[in-house]
Design a protein around this motif. Structure first.
Motif, short mmCIF file in Angstrom:
data_model
loop_
_atom_site.label_atom_id
_atom_site.label_comp_id
_atom_site.label_asym_id
_atom_site.label_seq_id
_atom_site.Cartn_x
_atom_site.Cartn_y
_atom_site.Cartn_z
N ASN A 133 11.59 23.01 -17.48
CA ASN A 133 12.71 23.79 -17.98
C ASN A 133 13.37 22.85 -18.84
OD1 ASN A 133 13.15 26.84 -17.10
ND2 ASN A 133 12.13 25.72 -15.43
N ILE A 141 18.65 27.74 -22.94
CA ILE A 141 18.03 27.34 -21.69
C ILE A 141 18.25 25.87 -21.40
CG2 ILE A 141 15.90 27.08 -20.51
CD1 ILE A 141 14.96 29.60 -21.63
N SER A 144 22.07 25.25 -20.72
CA SER A 144 22.34 25.90 -19.48
C SER A 144 21.77 25.00 -18.30
CB SER A 144 21.81 27.08 -19.29
OG SER A 144 22.27 28.27 -20.11
N TRP A 145 20.58 24.49 -18.49
CA TRP A 145 19.93 23.59 -17.20
C TRP A 145 20.60 22.16 -17.36
CZ3 TRP A 145 15.41 24.68 -14.13
CH2 TRP A 145 15.10 25.95 -14.05
N ASN A 218 21.22 31.80 -15.82
CA ASN A 218 20.53 30.49 -16.04
C ASN A 218 20.75 29.18 -14.99
OD1 ASN A 218 19.21 31.84 -18.35
ND2 ASN A 218 20.32 30.96 -19.67
N GLU A 221 19.98 30.11 -11.41
CA GLU A 221 18.34 29.75 -11.38
C GLU A 221 17.88 28.29 -11.32
OE1 GLU A 221 14.40 30.66 -14.10
OE2 GLU A 221 15.91 32.00 -14.59
N CYS A 222 18.62 27.39 -12.09
CA CYS A 222 18.16 26.05 -11.98
C CYS A 222 18.82 25.40 -10.66
CB CYS A 222 19.06 25.68 -12.95
SG CYS A 222 18.77 23.60 -13.15
#
Length: 242
Positions: A133, A141, A144-145, A218, A221-222
């Motif tokens: 990711n 993404i 966000s990560w 996002n 989730e990470c």
């Protein structure tokens, strides 16, 4: 110096910090390290190492490949032309700092008898997913990560740097990697602010509520994947014991 595209933060940072903190406080890996369990600390140092190395590399890859067209369409060419060189420089500085942070992580591990640069360690499945990711070509993404990783690093550092049973195990009675994240001062916006700013800039919707929901999802989730990876890493302490 990087000038933020948005004057106000969109993601609720206080809520995200609480969410992250809860994951860390409930982590057997982090708790074991805080209690000064050397076997757990070695597992943590080894388990996170592939990601820490890959994170620096992932940022390096993005430096020359930030798409400019979506930002020009949204903010206009005049504003973005000047902004883009600043954005590239900010991401380049992040890469350099992550490189120095990787050295600090390896230096800390050396105090527990580990040679991270000189030894090959297996990358656990969920850590590999985190790396994948971080390598995402989607800038929403990716940034966000990056932001989520900053929340994790800052909260983990704050937790362990204030755990005497952990810090007393180091020769200088402090964890240098942790201090770099716990007390890091920035001239201008922090990495977290830059990451969130760019994630929002690249997100295709102009609706702040839709964008906030997407970026928050996002990041969570990470952070949840970090939680799962931490469980996998902690499980390796059983393997070390046998």
């Amino acid at each position: 110096m990087y000038a933020l595209l948005f004057s106000e933060p969109l993601v609720n940072r206080a809520e995200m910090r609480v969410f992250t903190r809860e994951k860390i406080y409930s982590s057997a890996l982090a708790r074991g390290a805080a209690q000064g369990d050397e076997e757990t600390i070695r597992a943590m140092m080894i388990g996170w190492w592939p990601f820490i190395q890959a994170f620096e590399r992932a940022i390096d890859v993005r430096v020359g490949h930030l798409p400019i067209k979506p930002l020009v369409q949204r903010f206009g060419q005049t504003r973005i032309k000047a902004f883009f060189s600043e954005a590239r420089e900010a991401v380049r500085e992040m890469k350099e700092e992550e490189g120095s942070h990787a050295i600090l992580w390896a230096d800390g591990a050396r105090e527990f008898g580990l040679d991270l640069f000189g030894t090959h360690y297996e990358t656990l499945p969920t850590v590999q997913k985190l790396i994948a990711n971080a390598d995402s070509e989607d800038p929403v993404i990716f940034f966000s990560w990056l932001a989520a990783v900053e929340y994790i690093a800052e909260e983990l550092a704050a937790y362990l740097c204030h755990a005497p049973k952990f810090t007393n195990l180091f020769a200088k009675k402090h964890w240098t990697w942790g201090l770099a994240h716990d007390e890091h001062e920035h001239h201008g916006p922090s990495h977290l602010e830059i990451d969130e700013d760019l994630a929002r800039a690249y997100y295709p919707s102009n609706d702040p509520e839709i964008t906030r929901a997407a970026l928050t999802t996002n990041m969570r989730e990470c952070i949840e994947m970090f939680e799962k990876a931490g469980i996998e890493i902690y499980a390796t302490t059983d393997e070390m014991a046998h």
